[in-house]
Design a protein around this motif. Structure first.
Motif, PDB file in Angstrom:
ATOM      1  N   VAL A 251      -8.777  -0.652  -0.165  1.00 24.78           N
ATOM      2  CA  VAL A 251      -7.652  -0.883   0.731  1.00 24.78           C
ATOM      3  C   VAL A 251      -8.166  -1.561   1.978  1.00 24.78           C
ATOM      4  CG1 VAL A 251      -5.930   0.177   2.233  1.00 24.78           C
ATOM      5  CG2 VAL A 251      -6.309   1.089  -0.021  1.00 24.78           C
TER       6      VAL A 251
ATOM      7  N   ALA B  30       1.802  -5.794   5.719  1.00 22.75           N
ATOM      8  CA  ALA B  30       1.713  -4.817   4.633  1.00 22.75           C
ATOM      9  C   ALA B  30       3.090  -4.253   4.331  1.00 22.75           C
ATOM     10  CB  ALA B  30       0.780  -3.680   5.039  1.00 22.75           C
TER      11      ALA B  30
ATOM     12  N   THR C 263      -4.216  -4.556  -3.705  1.00 27.97           N
ATOM     13  CA  THR C 263      -4.859  -3.380  -3.120  1.00 27.97           C
ATOM     14  C   THR C 263      -5.277  -2.505  -4.300  1.00 27.97           C
ATOM     15  OG1 THR C 263      -2.668  -2.521  -2.708  1.00 27.97           O
ATOM     16  CG2 THR C 263      -3.803  -3.470  -0.836  1.00 27.97           C
TER      17      THR C 263
ATOM     18  N   LYS D 291       3.425   1.781  -6.057  1.00 31.41           N
ATOM     19  CA  LYS D 291       2.814   0.492  -5.733  1.00 31.41           C
ATOM     20  C   LYS D 291       2.702  -0.426  -6.954  1.00 31.41           C
ATOM     21  CE  LYS D 291      -1.640  -0.184  -5.330  1.00 31.41           C
ATOM     22  NZ  LYS D 291      -1.997  -1.483  -5.931  1.00 31.41           N
TER      23      LYS D 291
ATOM     24  N   CYS E 204       0.822  -1.198   0.000  1.00 28.27           N
ATOM     25  CA  CYS E 204       0.000   0.000   0.000  1.00 28.27           C
ATOM     26  C   CYS E 204       0.860   1.253   0.000  1.00 28.27           C
ATOM     27  CB  CYS E 204      -0.998  -0.017   1.144  1.00 28.27           C
ATOM     28  SG  CYS E 204      -0.302  -0.433   2.720  1.00 28.27           S
TER      29      CYS E 204
ATOM     30  N   VAL F 268      -3.442   4.560   4.762  1.00 23.45           N
ATOM     31  CA  VAL F 268      -3.220   3.115   4.631  1.00 23.45           C
ATOM     32  C   VAL F 268      -2.573   2.544   5.895  1.00 23.45           C
ATOM     33  CG1 VAL F 268      -3.184   3.032   2.122  1.00 23.45           C
ATOM     34  CG2 VAL F 268      -1.038   3.410   3.342  1.00 23.45           C
TER      35      VAL F 268
END
Ligand code: GDP
Length: 397
Positions: free
Chosen positions: A106, A116, A96, A35, A28, A133
Motif C-alpha cells: 500500500v 485514493a 494496491t 477493493k 484502498c 490506509v
C-alpha cells in the motif's frame, strides 16, 4: 489484437500528454470491504474487460488469447479512459496490494498516486486497516474520496428502514472525517479534505451489484436513496446498475475531486522530496515539467516472462524514452532505458515516449530497487524513503 484494444492504446497515448486530463489513483480498503470487486468492476465498465466477467475477477483483455487463458488481474497499473461531459480522461489505477504484504505494498502504491478511493463497508464501518490506509495516503499527501460499499446489505440483510439509510451512511462519513481530521488537522482545513456527500466526494453503492449513487449523480439520473432502497428491496439491482452504473458514478467523482498531476505535484513534492524547491530540478518537479531532466521513482518491480525485470513507477518530471541513461539513486551506476510501456491489465504496451505525470513501466533499469529514483541528473536528491506504516496507533471514539 482486436481493434478495440488498439483504439484504446491510441486514446491513452493522446491523453498522456495532457496532464489536466490525467488522474493517478489507488483503491484502498480494509480486507473484505470490496477493493477487488470494485477494481474489477471499474475495469469492466471502462471497456477493458467484459462486464460479465468483471464480477468473476477474471482479466479479459482485448486480446482473444488472453481472454481464453483467463488471466487474473495482477498488474501494477491499469490505464482506463473515462468520459465526462464529452471529454476523455486517462485514469491510471495503480494496483494496491494483495493482503499478504498489506502495509508495504500500500505504502509503495501511494507514492505513485495523487488520489485514493477509500472503500468502507456500509455495515462494518471503518476498521483498523481503513485507518492504516488513510494514514498512509495522508502522509504521502494523497487526497482521499470515499466509496461506501455493500449498501445493498443494509437494505437486504440488516433490513433497516428507508429513513434510517441516510443516517447510517452519514455516520460512516462522519467517522472517516474524524479520522482524517485527527491524522492531518492542518491539511483537513488547508486542502479542504472534508468528505461531504453534498460536494460529491462520497459515493454510495454496491461493487458486487455494480451500482452507485452520489449527490451529483442523483441530480442527473433521478436515482436517489429512496429509489435505491426500492430497487434493492425488490431484488432488481440489475436495473439499478443500468440506471446508475457504479463505474460512471465513481469515475465522475474521481475526475471531479481528485487532483491532476499538475495540481498534486505542487502539494506532494514538498512532502515526499526534501531537495531545494527553488533549484532547477525542484521547479521541474513542482511543475510536472515534461521538457527537462527526468525524475522517475520506482514503486514496484515486476517480473515479466519476456522482458525480465520491469520497473514500474511514477514519472514526476521529464519524458522517458528508450536509450536514455539514468542515474540510479543509492548506486554509482547508470542504467540505459531499454523500453518504456504503459500497462493495461496484464499486458505491457510499449510506447515511444511517456511524459511527466504518468505511470511508466520501464525495462533496462537493472540497478533499480523499489524506492529508487532514476534520473538524468547525476546528483539528484532522492525521494524520501517510503515509510511503512503498519499498525494504527490511534483510534477514534
Ligand atoms: P477485498 O478483500 O477488499 O478485495 O474484498 P473483495 O472484493 O474480495 O470482497 C469481499 C467479499 O465481499 C466478497 O465475497 C464479495 O463478493 C463481497 N462484496 C463485495 N462488494 C459487495 C457488495 O457491494 N455487496 C455485497 N453484498 N457483497 C459484496
Amino acid at each position: 489484437m482486436a481493434t478495440r484494444g488498439k483504439k484504446m492504446v491510441e486514446r491513452v497515448k493522446d491523453l498522456m500528454d495532457k496532464p489536466e486530463r490525467i488522474r493517478n489513483i489507488g483503491i484502498c480498503a480494509h480486507i473484505d470491504h470490496g477493493k477487488t470487486t470494485l477494481s474489477d468492476n471499474l475495469l469492466g465498465g471502462s471497456g477493458m474487460i467484459s462486464m460479465d466477467l468483471a464480477g468473476k475477477q477474471l482479466f479479459m483483455d482485448f486480446d482473444e488469447e488472453e481472454q481464453a487463458r483467463g488471466i487474473t488481474i495482477n498488474a501494477a497499473n491499469v490505464s482506463m479512459v473515462h468520459e465526462v461531459n464529452g471529454e476523455e480522461y486517462l485514469i491510471n489505477l495503480i494496483d494496491t496490494p494483495g493482503h499478504v504484504d498489506f502495509g508495504g505494498d500500500v505504502t509503495r502504491a501511494m507514492r505513485a498516486v495523487d488520489g485514493a478511493v477509500v472503500v468502507v463497508d456500509a455495515v462494518e464501518g471503518t476498521m483498523p486497516q481503513t485507518e492504516t490506509v488513510l494514514r498512509q495516503a495522508l502522509r504521502e499527501n494523497v487526497r482521499p474520496i470515499l466509496f461506501i460499499n455493500k449498501v445493498d446489505r443494509l437494505i437486504n440483510e440488516l433490513k433497516i428502514e428507508k429513513k434510517e439509510m441516510p443516517v447510517r451512511l452519514g455516520k460512516v462519513i462522519d467517522h472517516v472525517n474524524k479520522l482524517i481530521r485527527n491524522m492531518s488537522p492542518e491539511n483537513y482545513e488547508k486542502q479542504n479534505l472534508k468528505l461531504d456527500a453534498a460536494k460529491g466526494n462520497v459515493c454510495f453503492g454496491s461493487a458486487l451489484y455494480k451500482w452507485a449513487v452520489s449527490v451529483p449523480s442523483m441530480k442527473n439520473t433521478g436515482i436517489g436513496f429512496n429509489e435505491v432502497y426500492d430497487y434493492c428491496q425488490a431484488g432488481n439491482m440489475k436495473e439499478l446498475s443500468q440506471k446508475s452504473p457504479l463505474h460512471a458514478v465513481l469515475l465522475d467523482a474521481v475526475v471531479h475531486y481528485l487532483p491532476t498531476p499538475l495540481e498534486a505535484q505542487k502539494h506532494r513534492i514538498p512532502v515526499i522530496w526534501k531537495g531545494d524547491k527553488d533549484s532547477k530540478v525542484g521547479k521541474n518537479l513542482m511543475s510536472c515539467n515534461p521538457n527537462e531532466e527526468i525524475v522517475f521513482m520506482v514503486t514496484k518491480i515486476l517480473t515479466d516472462p519476456h522482458a525480465g525485470e520491469v520497473a514500474v513507477g511514477r514519472l514526476f518530471a521529464g519524458t522517458l524514452q528508450r536509450g536514455q541513461e539514468l542515474y540510479i539513486s543509492g548506486t554509482a551506476a547508470t542504467d540505459r532505458v531499454q523500453s518504456v510501456a504503459i500497462t493495461m491489465g496484464a499486458e505491457r504496451m510499449e510506447v515511444e515516449r511517456i511524459p511527466a505525470g504518468n505511470i511508466a513501466a520501464v525495462t533496462g533499469l537493472r540497478n533499480a530497487i523499489v524506492g529508487s529514483t532514476g534520473s538524468t541528473v547525476r546528483d539528484m536528491t532522492p525521494f524520501e524513503a517510503i515509510k511503512h506504516v503498519s499498525e494504527p496507533v490511534m483510534t477514534v471514539a
